[in-house]
Design a protein around this motif. Structure first.
Motif, PDB file in Angstrom:
ATOM      1  N   ASN A  29       0.804  -1.216   0.000  1.00  8.03           N
ATOM      2  CA  ASN A  29       0.000   0.000   0.000  1.00  8.03           C
ATOM      3  C   ASN A  29       0.845   1.278   0.000  1.00  8.03           C
ATOM      4  O   ASN A  29       0.313   2.374   0.086  1.00  8.03           O
ATOM      5  CB  ASN A  29      -0.944   0.018   1.211  1.00  8.03           C
ATOM      6  CG  ASN A  29      -0.180   0.033   2.532  1.00  8.03           C
ATOM      7  OD1 ASN A  29       1.013  -0.266   2.557  1.00  8.03           O
ATOM      8  ND2 ASN A  29      -0.864   0.381   3.604  1.00  8.03           N
ATOM      9  N   GLU A  30       2.190   1.119  -0.096  1.00  7.94           N
ATOM     10  CA  GLU A  30       3.053   2.306  -0.055  1.00  7.94           C
ATOM     11  C   GLU A  30       2.806   3.213  -1.251  1.00  7.94           C
ATOM     12  O   GLU A  30       2.770   4.444  -1.120  1.00  7.94           O
ATOM     13  CB  GLU A  30       4.527   1.882  -0.011  1.00  7.94           C
ATOM     14  CG  GLU A  30       5.479   3.067   0.174  1.00  7.94           C
ATOM     15  CD  GLU A  30       6.926   2.644   0.274  1.00  7.94           C
ATOM     16  OE1 GLU A  30       7.784   3.334  -0.282  1.00  7.94           O
ATOM     17  OE2 GLU A  30       7.189   1.594   0.912  1.00  7.94           O
ATOM     18  N   GLY A  31       2.627   2.602  -2.429  1.00  6.61           N
ATOM     19  CA  GLY A  31       2.354   3.396  -3.631  1.00  6.61           C
ATOM     20  C   GLY A  31       1.066   4.182  -3.505  1.00  6.61           C
ATOM     21  O   GLY A  31       0.998   5.352  -3.882  1.00  6.61           O
ATOM     22  N   GLU A  32       0.030   3.534  -2.937  1.00  6.39           N
ATOM     23  CA  GLU A  32      -1.247   4.206  -2.754  1.00  6.39           C
ATOM     24  C   GLU A  32      -1.122   5.339  -1.736  1.00  6.39           C
ATOM     25  O   GLU A  32      -1.726   6.405  -1.904  1.00  6.39           O
ATOM     26  CB  GLU A  32      -2.321   3.203  -2.295  1.00  6.39           C
ATOM     27  CG  GLU A  32      -2.693   2.164  -3.342  1.00  6.39           C
ATOM     28  CD  GLU A  32      -3.228   2.798  -4.615  1.00  6.39           C
ATOM     29  OE1 GLU A  32      -4.015   3.761  -4.519  1.00  6.39           O
ATOM     30  OE2 GLU A  32      -2.829   2.355  -5.707  1.00  6.39           O
ATOM     31  N   GLU A  33      -0.343   5.095  -0.688  1.00  2.27           N
ATOM     32  CA  GLU A  33      -0.135   6.140   0.326  1.00  2.27           C
ATOM     33  C   GLU A  33       0.591   7.341  -0.275  1.00  2.27           C
ATOM     34  O   GLU A  33       0.262   8.493   0.022  1.00  2.27           O
ATOM     35  CB  GLU A  33       0.665   5.571   1.506  1.00  2.27           C
ATOM     36  CG  GLU A  33      -0.132   4.604   2.384  1.00  2.27           C
ATOM     37  CD  GLU A  33       0.721   4.012   3.498  1.00  2.27           C
ATOM     38  OE1 GLU A  33       1.926   4.355   3.566  1.00  2.27           O
ATOM     39  OE2 GLU A  33       0.177   3.211   4.287  1.00  2.27           O
ATOM     40  N   ARG A  34       1.577   7.052  -1.129  1.00  5.93           N
ATOM     41  CA  ARG A  34       2.322   8.132  -1.765  1.00  5.93           C
ATOM     42  C   ARG A  34       1.397   8.938  -2.683  1.00  5.93           C
ATOM     43  O   ARG A  34       1.463  10.171  -2.722  1.00  5.93           O
ATOM     44  CB  ARG A  34       3.494   7.553  -2.563  1.00  5.93           C
ATOM     45  CG  ARG A  34       4.512   8.615  -3.004  1.00  5.93           C
ATOM     46  CD  ARG A  34       5.624   8.034  -3.866  1.00  5.93           C
ATOM     47  NE  ARG A  34       6.414   7.057  -3.138  1.00  5.93           N
ATOM     48  CZ  ARG A  34       6.494   5.771  -3.449  1.00  5.93           C
ATOM     49  NH1 ARG A  34       5.801   5.303  -4.471  1.00  5.93           N
ATOM     50  NH2 ARG A  34       7.245   4.948  -2.762  1.00  5.93           N
ATOM     51  N   LYS A  35       0.555   8.229  -3.417  1.00  3.89           N
ATOM     52  CA  LYS A  35      -0.384   8.912  -4.309  1.00  3.89           C
ATOM     53  C   LYS A  35      -1.367   9.774  -3.528  1.00  3.89           C
ATOM     54  O   LYS A  35      -1.685  10.894  -3.920  1.00  3.89           O
ATOM     55  CB  LYS A  35      -1.148   7.875  -5.143  1.00  3.89           C
ATOM     56  CG  LYS A  35      -0.344   7.303  -6.298  1.00  3.89           C
ATOM     57  CD  LYS A  35      -1.047   6.155  -6.980  1.00  3.89           C
ATOM     58  CE  LYS A  35      -2.352   6.560  -7.596  1.00  3.89           C
ATOM     59  NZ  LYS A  35      -3.005   5.425  -8.305  1.00  3.89           N
TER      60      LYS A  35
END
Length: 357
Positions: A29-35
């Protein structure tokens, strides 16, 4: 030999260390958090600023070919569409869950979209055959000019007979299109890179004007001159809110705020001669591709952002189980769609070619 062993020893120890230590896993979920974090950072910018920055990156990328500039363009442009999606969700959320007419309009719109997809696919699929027939037809017309005076005279003497010929032609075309499997049409349209309908988003308005009539028969409904109905008789609905199209596209709602914003953006950034403006190409404005389709208005300096088909006027019978729709199918033409409710579900029963602006 000892020296060789000593040289390999560090590499062996390193290999053992790498094998023995599991690689660090990046949280999914790191990519989603960054987005999400980036979205919040840009959220404070006005929408016109977001678009302006996106377009500047687009122009720089077009001049240099630098992919980092293209990525920056996509970043800002993607943020614009993400906010538009949220606005669309909010507008759709205002539709009352017990609004029966809204449910009917969505079902009707889906039936229109399915036929439209089949029709466009049939046009693409039969392009070579149609071009050949048109060439032969043109050659015959050169040898035998059409007598316009005789045609108009026949129309005046017996308009019902001429209308019957036109209706028969429409009926034959309609039956052929309806026979096309929807799955085949969707697959074919997705493979056609030249199609302006193969975009990520379907843009619709929620404004559907409708009128109820006292007739109960489709033939009687068809005889009503829709252009003679008084303007104040038409009622405005803002409930025809789709979820996804038959092509799987997400739906964006074009309200007055976004229509004004997009038109101002296009007028500020797109400078065309008259001939360039009215040249219709599949990807005329690559800045928007493949997100939405943009077409210049046939009069004035505005643009169409609505996706076609665009549902306009709906003429219902008194029982609300029959309707004739006026549907824009391109920026300057439209058709009439005839639907009836059978076993609780709306079915398209006829399509007739309509007007050309």
């Amino acid at each position: 030999m000892k020296l060789l062993k000593l040289c390999w020893l560090p590499f062996l120890l390193m290999a053992m260390f790498l094998c023995g230590c599991p690689s660090e896993k990046v949280p999914s979920n790191e990519g989603e958090e960054r987005k999400a974090k980036h979205f919040e950072e840009l959220k404070g910018l006005p929408l016109d600023t977001v678009l302006t920055r996106a377009y500047k990156f687009y122009e720089q990328f077009r001049a240099t070919g630098d992919t980092l500039l293209r990525d920056s363009m996509d970043d800002y442009r993607g943020h614009f569409f993400a906010r538009w999606e949220l606005t669309s969700d909010s507008l759709c959320g205002t539709v009352a869950p017990d609004d029966s007419l809204a449910v009917e309009l969505r079902e009707i719109y889906n039936a229109v979209l399915e036929f439209y997809t089949k029709r466009k696919y049939s046009y693409v699929r039969d392009r070579a055959k149609r071009d050949s027939l048109q060439k032969n037809d043109s050659a015959q017309k050169k040898n035998k000019p059409v007598d316009i005076i005789a045609f108009m005279k026949a129309w005046k003497e017996n308009p019902d007979s001429m209308r019957a010929i036109r209706d028969k032609q429409d009926s034959i075309r309609f039956a052929a299109i309806m026979d096309v499997p929807l799955e085949e049409a969707i697959s074919g349209m997705k493979e056609d890179s030249s199609s302006v309908h193969n975009v990520v988003y379907f843009v619709q308005t929620m404004e559907v004007f409708y009128a109820d009539t006292s007739v109960s028969d489709m033939n009687e409904l068809d005889k009503i001159d829709r252009h003679r109905i008084k303007r104040n008789t038409w009622k405005e609905m803002k409930s025809a809110c789709l979820g996804r199209t038959s092509m799987g596209q997400k739906v964006l709602i074009l309200n007055k705020e976004y229509e004004s914003l997009l038109n101002n953006f296009m007028r500020a950034n797109v400078h065309e001669s008259r001939s360039e403006r009215y040249t219709i190409l599949p990807v005329k404005y690559p800045f928007w591709h493949p997100m939405i389709s943009v077409v210049p208005h046939h009069s004035g300096d505005d643009f169409y952002f609505d996706s076609f088909p665009a549902m306009g006027g709906a003429l219902f019978n008194k029982n609300h189980d029959m309707v004739i729709l006026s549907v824009e199918e391109s920026f300057n033409s439209g058709s009439y769609y005839y639907l009836a409710k059978k076993n609780g579900k709306w079915k398209l029963i006829m399509h007739k070619d309509g007007w050309v602006a």
